[in-house]
Scaffold this motif. Structure first.
Motif, PDB file in Angstrom:
ATOM      1  N   ARG A 241       0.841  -1.209   0.000  1.00  0.00           N
ATOM      2  CA  ARG A 241       0.000   0.000   0.000  1.00  0.00           C
ATOM      3  C   ARG A 241       0.870   1.252   0.000  1.00  0.00           C
ATOM      4  N   TRP A 242       1.918   1.210   0.789  1.00  0.00           N
ATOM      5  CA  TRP A 242       2.819   2.366   0.905  1.00  0.00           C
ATOM      6  C   TRP A 242       3.440   2.717  -0.440  1.00  0.00           C
ATOM      7  N   GLY A 247       3.220  10.070  -4.547  1.00  0.00           N
ATOM      8  CA  GLY A 247       4.507  10.557  -4.074  1.00  0.00           C
ATOM      9  C   GLY A 247       5.288   9.519  -3.312  1.00  0.00           C
ATOM     10  N   ARG A 248       5.165   8.250  -3.726  1.00  0.00           N
ATOM     11  CA  ARG A 248       5.848   7.150  -3.040  1.00  0.00           C
ATOM     12  C   ARG A 248       7.341   7.466  -2.889  1.00  0.00           C
ATOM     13  N   ALA A 265      10.321  -7.508  -2.393  1.00  0.00           N
ATOM     14  CA  ALA A 265       9.178  -8.220  -2.981  1.00  0.00           C
ATOM     15  C   ALA A 265       8.044  -7.256  -3.309  1.00  0.00           C
ATOM     16  N   ALA A 266       7.765  -6.313  -2.424  1.00  0.00           N
ATOM     17  CA  ALA A 266       6.676  -5.361  -2.648  1.00  0.00           C
ATOM     18  C   ALA A 266       6.958  -4.452  -3.833  1.00  0.00           C
ATOM     19  N   ILE A 267       8.207  -4.089  -4.026  1.00  0.00           N
ATOM     20  CA  ILE A 267       8.579  -3.275  -5.197  1.00  0.00           C
ATOM     21  C   ILE A 267       8.297  -4.042  -6.477  1.00  0.00           C
ATOM     22  N   LEU A 268       8.686  -5.296  -6.516  1.00  0.00           N
ATOM     23  CA  LEU A 268       8.427  -6.126  -7.700  1.00  0.00           C
ATOM     24  C   LEU A 268       6.930  -6.340  -7.903  1.00  0.00           C
ATOM     25  N   ASP A 269       6.186  -6.564  -6.801  1.00  0.00           N
ATOM     26  CA  ASP A 269       4.737  -6.758  -6.892  1.00  0.00           C
ATOM     27  C   ASP A 269       4.044  -5.530  -7.470  1.00  0.00           C
ATOM     28  N   ALA A 270       4.629  -4.359  -7.204  1.00  0.00           N
ATOM     29  CA  ALA A 270       4.036  -3.115  -7.704  1.00  0.00           C
ATOM     30  C   ALA A 270       4.441  -2.832  -9.142  1.00  0.00           C
ATOM     31  N   GLY A 271       5.168  -3.744  -9.778  1.00  0.00           N
ATOM     32  CA  GLY A 271       5.597  -3.555 -11.156  1.00  0.00           C
ATOM     33  C   GLY A 271       6.761  -2.595 -11.288  1.00  0.00           C
ATOM     34  N   LEU A 272       7.476  -2.382 -10.195  1.00  0.00           N
ATOM     35  CA  LEU A 272       8.611  -1.460 -10.204  1.00  0.00           C
ATOM     36  C   LEU A 272       9.917  -2.250 -10.158  1.00  0.00           C
TER      37      LEU A 272
END
Length: 345
Positions: A241-242, A247-248, A265-272
């Motif tokens: 979510r963050w 403005g992440r 993992a969260a960065i990859l999940d967000a497509g970044l």
């Protein structure tokens, strides 16, 4: 040496060592207690004989005679933000205990239980001569109780009750230096996975973070619905979510390896892309980052060395040194991965 064990099942005693070495029992007793008034060669001779015949002190008799248990206790609570914290701490402490008359016991309490209860149990039942524990709070009730009881102890972390012995990692310097390293990589909106505000190190780390941001004129980005000390299953959705918020952050400070792995993992999940879209810097306490791709820049905290220093401080306190003179603040160690680090755009 001729020792057959006497009668079947007989336990070697100080009298056994005295007979085998030709020394008086009182000399053997003092040598086993590492009395400096006994010649070093005699002490070594007694200790060698004791090892060879498998002599084990009668702790109940020892306690009655001297008032000491020759035991130190490490009290741990389970937590997941630092990989292998307990094992590393035990390894470091054991390195120092091994060469002394002391033995190490480990007591663990569960999350949600009163952290003071195992401390009370040890003191009231005289289970140890000194205590080591971690994860301190500002007015830590464990430290307050032990100070009141005049019972020797060393904490991993500081408290506002500063008249006791402690070892601490410089979390202020960690956060300040981490901000500087991310700024050097081009990050402008720097986030941090904050420790729970109930712990003392939260104050030190967040002060370093704010001072680092001020020094470089950078923007703060702190999550509101999760913190470092939450379980991984709660930390991961909060991190996602963050990173989806307006403005992440373009750089994140992770004060532990678990939070860094989850952030990756969260960065990859967000497509970044880790390192390219969002840069990471973490506190490293093991070699796990060698196996994480891309490599993560980190500042090291040596938990084994912390255990060694804490045990030395406790031994000095048990030998009569004033606890307020036994305080150590350890600086972060820089650790750069072998691969070149790209600068976020």
């Amino acid at each position: 040496m001729n020792y057959s064990g006497g009668h079947s099942g007989d336990k070697p005693t100080q009298q056994t060592i005295a007979r085998l070495t030709g020394l008086a029992v009182t000399t053997v007793s003092r040598a086993l207690a590492n009395d400096p008034k006994i010649a070093a060669k005699t002490r070594e001779r007694v200790l060698t004989t004791a090892r060879e015949i498998g002599y084990v002190p009668d702790r109940a008799a020892q306690r009655l005679r001297t008032g000491r248990t020759n035991v130190v206790s490490l009290v741990l609570d389970p937590h997941s933000e630092i990989l292998g914290f307990g094992n590393s701490m035990i390894t470091g402490i054991a390195d120092i205990v091994r060469g002394t008359r002391y033995h190490l016991t480990v007591m663990q309490y569960q999350l949600g239980e009163d952290p003071l209860e195992p401390i009370r149990f040890i003191v009231r039942n005289r289970q140890a001569d000194g205590i080591l524990f971690a994860r301190t709070t500002r007015q830590d009730p464990r430290a307050a109780f032990l100070l009141e009881q005049k019972f020797p102890f060393v904490t991993h972390g500081r408290t506002d009750l500063q008249s006791h012995a402690w070892y601490d990692y410089d979390n202020y310097a960690f956060a300040r230096d981490a901000v500087g390293r991310l700024a050097a990589r081009g990050c402008r909106r720097i986030g941090i996975v904050p420790p729970s505000s109930r712990f003392m190190y939260h104050d030190h780390m967040m002060a370093g973070y704010r001072d680092g941001l001020g020094r470089f004129g950078l923007t703060s980005h702190i999550p509101e619905d999760f913190d470092l000390n939450m379980e991984a299953d709660r930390l991961h959705p909060g991190m996602r979510r963050w990173l989806s918020s307006p403005g992440r952050p373009d750089g994140i400070i992770c004060p532990g390896e678990v939070s860094a792995i989850i952030a990756n993992a969260a960065i990859l999940d967000a497509g970044l892309s880790p390192d390219h879209d969002i840069a990471l810097i973490a506190k490293r306490t093991s070699d796990i980052f060698k196996h994480l791709r891309p490599n993560v820049e980190s500042l090291r905290e040596d938990i084994e060395e912390a255990g060694r220093i804490m045990m030395r401080l406790l031994l000095r306190q048990l030998d009569g040194e004033a606890p307020e003179s036994l305080q150590v603040l350890a600086s972060p160690e820089a650790y750069l991965p072998s691969a070149a680090l790209s600068i976020p755009t």
